[in-house]
Design a protein around this motif. Structure first.
Motif, PDB file in Angstrom:
ATOM      1  N   ASP A  39       0.829  -1.205   0.000  1.00 37.33           N
ATOM      2  CA  ASP A  39       0.000   0.000   0.000  1.00 37.33           C
ATOM      3  C   ASP A  39       0.867   1.259   0.000  1.00 37.33           C
ATOM      4  OD1 ASP A  39      -2.382  -1.386  -0.020  1.00 37.33           O
ATOM      5  OD2 ASP A  39      -2.639  -1.334   2.158  1.00 37.33           O
ATOM      6  N   ASN A  40       1.889   1.267   0.836  1.00 37.14           N
ATOM      7  CA  ASN A  40       2.791   2.414   0.905  1.00 37.14           C
ATOM      8  C   ASN A  40       3.534   2.609  -0.417  1.00 37.14           C
ATOM      9  OD1 ASN A  40       4.267   4.537   2.415  1.00 37.14           O
ATOM     10  ND2 ASN A  40       6.017   3.163   2.123  1.00 37.14           N
ATOM     11  N   TYR A  42       2.499   1.706  -3.407  1.00 36.77           N
ATOM     12  CA  TYR A  42       1.551   2.197  -4.403  1.00 36.77           C
ATOM     13  C   TYR A  42       1.378   3.714  -4.287  1.00 36.77           C
ATOM     14  CZ  TYR A  42      -2.771   2.821  -7.042  1.00 36.77           C
ATOM     15  OH  TYR A  42      -3.716   3.254  -7.939  1.00 36.77           O
ATOM     16  N   GLN A  43       1.262   4.210  -3.049  1.00 38.86           N
ATOM     17  CA  GLN A  43       1.094   5.640  -2.855  1.00 38.86           C
ATOM     18  C   GLN A  43       2.324   6.412  -3.330  1.00 38.86           C
ATOM     19  OE1 GLN A  43      -1.732   7.101  -2.092  1.00 38.86           O
ATOM     20  NE2 GLN A  43      -2.653   5.059  -1.996  1.00 38.86           N
ATOM     21  N   GLN A  44       3.513   5.878  -3.059  1.00 34.76           N
ATOM     22  CA  GLN A  44       4.736   6.531  -3.534  1.00 34.76           C
ATOM     23  C   GLN A  44       4.782   6.573  -5.061  1.00 34.76           C
ATOM     24  OE1 GLN A  44       8.543   5.531  -1.437  1.00 34.76           O
ATOM     25  NE2 GLN A  44       7.255   4.086  -0.342  1.00 34.76           N
ATOM     26  N   VAL A  46       2.208   6.478  -7.163  1.00 30.98           N
ATOM     27  CA  VAL A  46       1.185   7.381  -7.698  1.00 30.98           C
ATOM     28  C   VAL A  46       1.654   8.839  -7.665  1.00 30.98           C
ATOM     29  CG1 VAL A  46      -1.112   8.347  -7.249  1.00 30.98           C
ATOM     30  CG2 VAL A  46      -0.791   5.877  -7.263  1.00 30.98           C
ATOM     31  N   VAL A  47       2.380   9.216  -6.621  1.00 27.56           N
ATOM     32  CA  VAL A  47       2.931  10.577  -6.559  1.00 27.56           C
ATOM     33  C   VAL A  47       3.785  10.846  -7.794  1.00 27.56           C
ATOM     34  CG1 VAL A  47       4.556  12.074  -5.342  1.00 27.56           C
ATOM     35  CG2 VAL A  47       2.859  10.769  -4.045  1.00 27.56           C
TER      36      VAL A  47
END
Length: 209
Positions: A39-40, A42-44, A46-47
């Motif tokens: 999850d972490n 994926y967020q990185q 997407v940024v």
């Protein structure tokens, strides 16, 4: 791009059924530590992909040879950041797997069940959950790469895309130890989205087998 990914998922459905834990009891405990890492990650990612897409959208439709270098520098910096995020996630993932194996070995060698996954603190993921998270990451990375190549060509980005795919491969190969068939599932999707470039994943999978 969405339709391309949907086609990839349909192509991968026949392989998806193989993405299940080989040994349910110990691997369930190991899988539980991986969800938060993915999850972490994926967020990185997407940024970075959001910025890549903005650069691509704001660029001229047919940029000149003088304009391409600046565009490529900006996008390649983002690709490098994604590569680094993938490498760090692979390291964390392997560390969590080692921790889980140590806990399982200790419990099997003694009498205690009190340490049941207490150190992971992540999502309670099974094989399907891990596969879904990995495919989200693959969709985001591969779709962004394809969109960049379609607009600007491959040459200005090749030196950054290759390490990125290798880092993605390393993450998937590591998780394939826990989720049997994950590498094949990801390879099927990547090959649909990226065509020949997806062979990087396939070749690494054969090398690791």
């Amino acid at each position: 791009m969405k339709s391309i990914f949907v086609a990839g998922l349909l192509m991968a459905t026949s392989v998806f059924s193989a993405a299940v834990p080989v040994a349910a009891a110990p691997q369930k405990r190991q899988l539980e530590s991986q969800g938060a890492i993915l999850d972490n990650l994926y967020q990185q990612i997407v940024v970075q992909t959001t910025q890549i897409n903005a650069t691509r959208d704001n660029a001229p439709e047919n940029p000149s040879a003088l304009e391409i270098p600046a565009i490529a520098d900006d996008i390649n910096t983002r690709f490098a950041a994604i590569t680094e995020a993938l490498k760090q996630a692979s390291t964390k993932s392997e560390s969590q797997r080692k921790t889980a194996r140590t806990i399982v070995a200790r419990q099997n060698g003694t009498d205690s069940g009190s340490d049941d996954g207490e150190e992971d603190g992540g999502d309670k993921c099974d094989a399907a959950c891990i596969t879904g998270k990995v495919l989200d990451i693959v969709q985001e990375v591969a779709s962004t790469i394809r969109a960049v190549i379609e607009k600007f060509g491959l040459a200005p980005f090749l030196l950054r895309i290759n390490p990125l795919l290798l880092a993605l491969s390393a993450l998937v190969i590591g998780l394939d130890v826990l989720v049997s068939g994950l590498l094949l599932t990801v390879t099927a999707v990547v090959n649909v989205i990226l065509g020949g470039l997806g062979l990087s994943l396939l070749a690494l999978g054969f090398a690791a087998a």
